[in-house]
Enzyme design. Structure first.
Site, PDB file in Angstrom:
ATOM      1  N   GLY A  97      39.594  41.443  41.085  1.00 34.39           N
ATOM      2  CA  GLY A  97      40.652  42.457  41.130  1.00 34.39           C
ATOM      3  C   GLY A  97      42.044  41.834  41.201  1.00 34.39           C
ATOM      4  CD  GLU A 103      40.500  39.698  47.580  1.00 30.83           C
ATOM      5  OE1 GLU A 103      40.265  40.876  47.305  1.00 30.83           O
ATOM      6  OE2 GLU A 103      40.050  38.760  46.906  1.00 30.83           O
TER       7      GLU A 103
HETATM    8  C1  5RP Z   1      39.175  41.393  44.420  1.00 33.16           C
HETATM    9  C2  5RP Z   1      37.878  40.822  44.863  1.00 33.16           C
HETATM   10  C3  5RP Z   1      36.737  41.754  45.052  1.00 33.16           C
HETATM   11  O1  5RP Z   1      36.187  41.563  46.310  1.00 33.16           O
HETATM   12  C4  5RP Z   1      35.691  41.447  44.008  1.00 33.16           C
HETATM   13  O2  5RP Z   1      36.300  41.499  42.722  1.00 33.16           O
HETATM   14  C5  5RP Z   1      34.537  42.464  44.056  1.00 33.16           C
HETATM   15  O3  5RP Z   1      35.000  43.708  43.647  1.00 33.16           O
HETATM   16  P1  5RP Z   1      34.139  45.018  43.677  1.00 33.16           P
HETATM   17  O4  5RP Z   1      33.993  45.428  45.091  1.00 33.16           O
HETATM   18  O5  5RP Z   1      34.938  45.999  42.869  1.00 33.16           O
HETATM   19  O6  5RP Z   1      32.802  44.719  43.044  1.00 33.16           O
HETATM   20  O7  5RP Z   1      37.738  39.645  45.062  1.00 33.16           O
HETATM   21  O8  5RP Z   1      40.158  40.402  44.214  1.00 33.16           O
END
Ligand code: 5RP
Length: 233
Positions: A97, A103
């Site tokens: 994302g 994060e």
């Molecule tokens: C965003 C992330 C999310 O945790 C990862 O992409 C998983 O996403 P989702 O919960 O939509 O499967 O690292 O930067």
């Protein structure tokens, strides 16, 4: 179906939140949005939240949570987030994302990192299914691309995407990550790289996996189990 599995795992995650819970951290992505909607029901227990993305903040505001900036707090007890891939050592690829930098800061800040996934995210080695994202300074794109290509990987610029820090993302394909700590360190050290979406040096402490048969598997990281389990939970 996958949503149901995420919801099952998220229900278990809620149980780690105490009655008088101090500040917690929240990641980003669909799993976390779903988790926020569940958190809304126990809002009164939680003093405040630090969130990794504007999107997460938007959803948290729907429930009037106290939102804190990372710079304004001294302590985060638990960080809840998901992953794009996670291996047996609870090391992850994150950043699907694009919120990887915040994060990573919050994950490293927090005492406990609880990762919530459905079983499709479990892999034997990182890089098996999902590309590895890196947030980079735009001016370094060509230089970084050349260096990563030398590892035998394919590099794709994430088009029409600017991070909340004003940077761009490169998605690295075909990289078999057999030594995640070494690769994390190597890519981190390339000038112009802000953050690599490999969370290897700081893996998750607790992994909650929503399984296809609707059960939830709970896994504890060995180091965490030995040093912290009885102290924090
Ligand atoms: C965003 C992330 C999310 O945790 C990862 O992409 C998983 O996403 P989702 O919960 O939509 O499967 O690292 O930067």
């Amino acid at each position: 179906m996958l949503n149901k599995l995420k919801t099952n795992a998220s229900k278990i995650a809620l149980e780690y939140i105490k009655k008088n819970q101090n500040i917690i951290g929240i990641g980003s992505g669909t799993t976390i949005i779903n988790f926020i909607n569940m958190l809304g029901h126990i809002k009164k227990n939680i003093k405040g939240i630090v969130a990794a993305s504007e999107l997460s903040i938007k959803f948290l505001k729907k429930y009037n949570f106290n939102i804190y900036e990372i710079n304004h707090i001294n302590d985060i007890n638990i960080y809840f987030d998901s992953a794009d891939e996670i291996n047996n050592n609870m090391q992850m690829i994150k950043g699907g994302g694009g919120a990887l930098t915040n994060e990573k800061i919050i994950a490293n800040f927090a005492k406990i990192f609880i990762c919530i996934v459905d079983q499709s995210k479990i892999v034997n080695y990182l890089g098996a299914k999902h590309p590895l994202p890196i947030e980079i300074i735009p001016q370094a794109q060509a230089y970084i691309t050349r260096i990563i290509q030398k590892l035998g990987a394919k590099v794709k610029y994430r088009s029409n995407f600017i991070t909340e820090h004003g940077n761009i993302i490169l998605d690295i394909y075909n990289l078999q990550i057999l030594d995640p700590i070494k690769i994390e360190k190597y890519i981190n050290n390339i000038p112009g790289v802000i953050t690599v979406g490999l969370f290897a040096k700081r893996p998750a402490d607790i992994l909650l996996i929503g399984e296809k048969n609707l059960s939830v598997t709970i896994k504890y990281n060995n180091t965490f189990y030995n040093n912290y389990l009885y102290k924090y939970i």
